[in-house]
Design a protein around this motif. Structure first.
Motif, PDB file in Angstrom:
ATOM      1  N   SER A 144      26.555  59.425  39.828  1.00 29.77           N
ATOM      2  CA  SER A 144      25.744  60.358  39.039  1.00 29.77           C
ATOM      3  C   SER A 144      25.973  60.236  37.532  1.00 29.77           C
ATOM      4  N   LYS A 145      27.175  59.862  37.096  1.00 31.06           N
ATOM      5  CA  LYS A 145      27.497  59.838  35.670  1.00 31.06           C
ATOM      6  C   LYS A 145      27.407  58.467  35.021  1.00 31.06           C
ATOM      7  N   SER A 146      27.286  57.422  35.804  1.00 31.05           N
ATOM      8  CA  SER A 146      27.206  56.087  35.214  1.00 31.05           C
ATOM      9  C   SER A 146      25.835  55.873  34.578  1.00 31.05           C
ATOM     10  N   LYS A 147      25.763  54.898  33.687  1.00 30.24           N
ATOM     11  CA  LYS A 147      24.490  54.583  33.035  1.00 30.24           C
ATOM     12  C   LYS A 147      23.456  54.132  34.066  1.00 30.24           C
ATOM     13  N   ALA A 148      23.892  53.311  35.005  1.00 29.55           N
ATOM     14  CA  ALA A 148      22.979  52.835  36.046  1.00 29.55           C
ATOM     15  C   ALA A 148      22.499  54.001  36.916  1.00 29.55           C
ATOM     16  N   GLY A 149      23.402  54.919  37.241  1.00 29.42           N
ATOM     17  CA  GLY A 149      23.024  56.097  38.022  1.00 29.42           C
ATOM     18  C   GLY A 149      22.067  56.997  37.261  1.00 29.42           C
ATOM     19  N   ALA A 150      22.292  57.143  35.954  1.00 25.64           N
ATOM     20  CA  ALA A 150      21.395  57.948  35.118  1.00 25.64           C
ATOM     21  C   ALA A 150      20.012  57.297  35.053  1.00 25.64           C
ATOM     22  N   ASN A 151      19.972  55.967  34.978  1.00 26.65           N
ATOM     23  CA  ASN A 151      18.681  55.270  34.980  1.00 26.65           C
ATOM     24  C   ASN A 151      17.936  55.482  36.286  1.00 26.65           C
ATOM     25  N   ILE A 152      18.667  55.463  37.383  1.00 25.55           N
ATOM     26  CA  ILE A 152      18.055  55.718  38.692  1.00 25.55           C
ATOM     27  C   ILE A 152      17.493  57.133  38.721  1.00 25.55           C
ATOM     28  N   SER A 153      18.261  58.092  38.227  1.00 26.33           N
ATOM     29  CA  SER A 153      17.803  59.488  38.217  1.00 26.33           C
ATOM     30  C   SER A 153      16.547  59.653  37.380  1.00 26.33           C
ATOM     31  N   LYS A 154      16.517  59.024  36.198  1.00 24.23           N
ATOM     32  CA  LYS A 154      15.333  59.111  35.334  1.00 24.23           C
ATOM     33  C   LYS A 154      14.118  58.491  36.022  1.00 24.23           C
ATOM     34  N   LYS A 155      14.318  57.338  36.628  1.00 21.94           N
ATOM     35  CA  LYS A 155      13.239  56.646  37.315  1.00 21.94           C
ATOM     36  C   LYS A 155      12.684  57.505  38.454  1.00 21.94           C
ATOM     37  N   LEU A 156      13.582  58.109  39.224  1.00 24.19           N
ATOM     38  CA  LEU A 156      13.153  58.945  40.343  1.00 24.19           C
ATOM     39  C   LEU A 156      12.481  60.228  39.852  1.00 24.19           C
ATOM     40  N   GLU A 157      12.959  60.771  38.747  1.00 23.28           N
ATOM     41  CA  GLU A 157      12.355  61.979  38.182  1.00 23.28           C
ATOM     42  C   GLU A 157      10.935  61.696  37.695  1.00 23.28           C
ATOM     43  N   LEU A 182      23.184  50.471  44.197  1.00 26.32           N
ATOM     44  CA  LEU A 182      24.196  50.746  43.179  1.00 26.32           C
ATOM     45  C   LEU A 182      25.591  50.725  43.797  1.00 26.32           C
ATOM     46  N   ILE A 183      25.735  51.328  44.953  1.00 23.41           N
ATOM     47  CA  ILE A 183      27.041  51.345  45.630  1.00 23.41           C
ATOM     48  C   ILE A 183      27.467  49.923  45.986  1.00 23.41           C
ATOM     49  N   ASN A 184      26.507  49.109  46.403  1.00 24.11           N
ATOM     50  CA  ASN A 184      26.828  47.712  46.718  1.00 24.11           C
ATOM     51  C   ASN A 184      27.280  46.937  45.481  1.00 24.11           C
ATOM     52  N   LYS A 185      26.837  47.363  44.300  1.00 21.46           N
ATOM     53  CA  LYS A 185      27.298  46.740  43.063  1.00 21.46           C
ATOM     54  C   LYS A 185      28.659  47.287  42.635  1.00 21.46           C
ATOM     55  N   LYS A 237      30.204  49.173  31.848  1.00 20.01           N
ATOM     56  CA  LYS A 237      30.212  47.886  31.137  1.00 20.01           C
ATOM     57  C   LYS A 237      29.524  46.786  31.940  1.00 20.01           C
ATOM     58  N   LYS A 238      29.733  46.787  33.262  1.00 21.69           N
ATOM     59  CA  LYS A 238      29.263  45.665  34.074  1.00 21.69           C
ATOM     60  C   LYS A 238      27.866  45.845  34.665  1.00 21.69           C
ATOM     61  N   ILE A 239      27.450  47.091  34.900  1.00 17.04           N
ATOM     62  CA  ILE A 239      26.147  47.325  35.539  1.00 17.04           C
ATOM     63  C   ILE A 239      25.227  48.004  34.530  1.00 17.04           C
ATOM     64  N   LYS A 240      24.105  47.434  34.305  1.00 16.26           N
ATOM     65  CA  LYS A 240      23.125  48.009  33.357  1.00 16.26           C
ATOM     66  C   LYS A 240      21.998  48.646  34.096  1.00 16.26           C
TER      67      LYS A 240
END
Length: 170
Positions: A37-50, A122-125, A167-170
């Motif tokens: 939920s707090k990672s940049k990639a997770g935030a991007n997923i949340s924005k996309k889904l929203e 994301l979890i797989n990454k 750092k590693k997942i965008k």
């Protein structure tokens, strides 16, 4: 008596060795939900889904307005037109309502499935990053934070892994 002393010494020796062996294992805990939920990639997923959810809501609101207008038109003409034509309009409206509810359910299921898919990706990454972190820090076990009742905060690696993930997942 000598046998009892020897047996006691041997027993104490094994007890001390077991204690040392247990203390050599490094066990930490980690909060995967927090990182997702707090990672940049997770935030991007949340924005996309929203955004997708908002599009779905807009489409459903337009369809709902059409249904309301259709119902108002039926109410306006119900005393003017004959009974068969009124029943025909009501049947058409009921079919449209069923289609609306079906569409609403499909959009909801689609969004839920998309969310699951994105989070699993994301979890797989994140998993290889955790494995790499384990090897680099000689960690034997990583427990889920939800399974830990009480512990020192020094055993929590969540923030460190979150920084690596960012750092590693965008």
């Amino acid at each position: 008596m000598k046998i009892l002393k020897k047996l006691t010494i041997i027993l104490l020796f094994f007890l001390f060795n077991i204690n040392q062996a247990i203390s050599l294992e490094k066990i930490v805990f980690f909060d995967l939900d927090y990182v997702v939920s707090k990672s940049k990639a997770g935030a991007n997923i949340s924005k996309k889904l929203e955004k997708q959810n908002q599009k779905n809501i807009d489409v459903l609101n337009k369809d709902q307005e059409k249904l309301k207008k259709e119902l108002e038109d039926i109410k306006k003409v119900q005393n003017i037109i004959d009974k068969k034509e009124l029943e025909k309009k009501i049947k058409i409206h009921n079919v449209n309502v069923k289609n609306f509810n079906k569409k609403k359910k499909e959009l909801s299921n689609s969004l839920t499935n998309q969310k699951k898919k994105e989070i699993v990706q994301l979890i797989n990454k994140i998993n290889p990053i955790l494995e790499e972190y384990m090897k680099a820090n000689s960690i034997d076990f990583i427990l889920s934070k939800q399974g830990v009742y009480l512990s020192k905060t020094s055993y929590d690696i969540t923030q460190e892994v979150l920084e690596i993930v960012n750092k590693k997942i965008k």
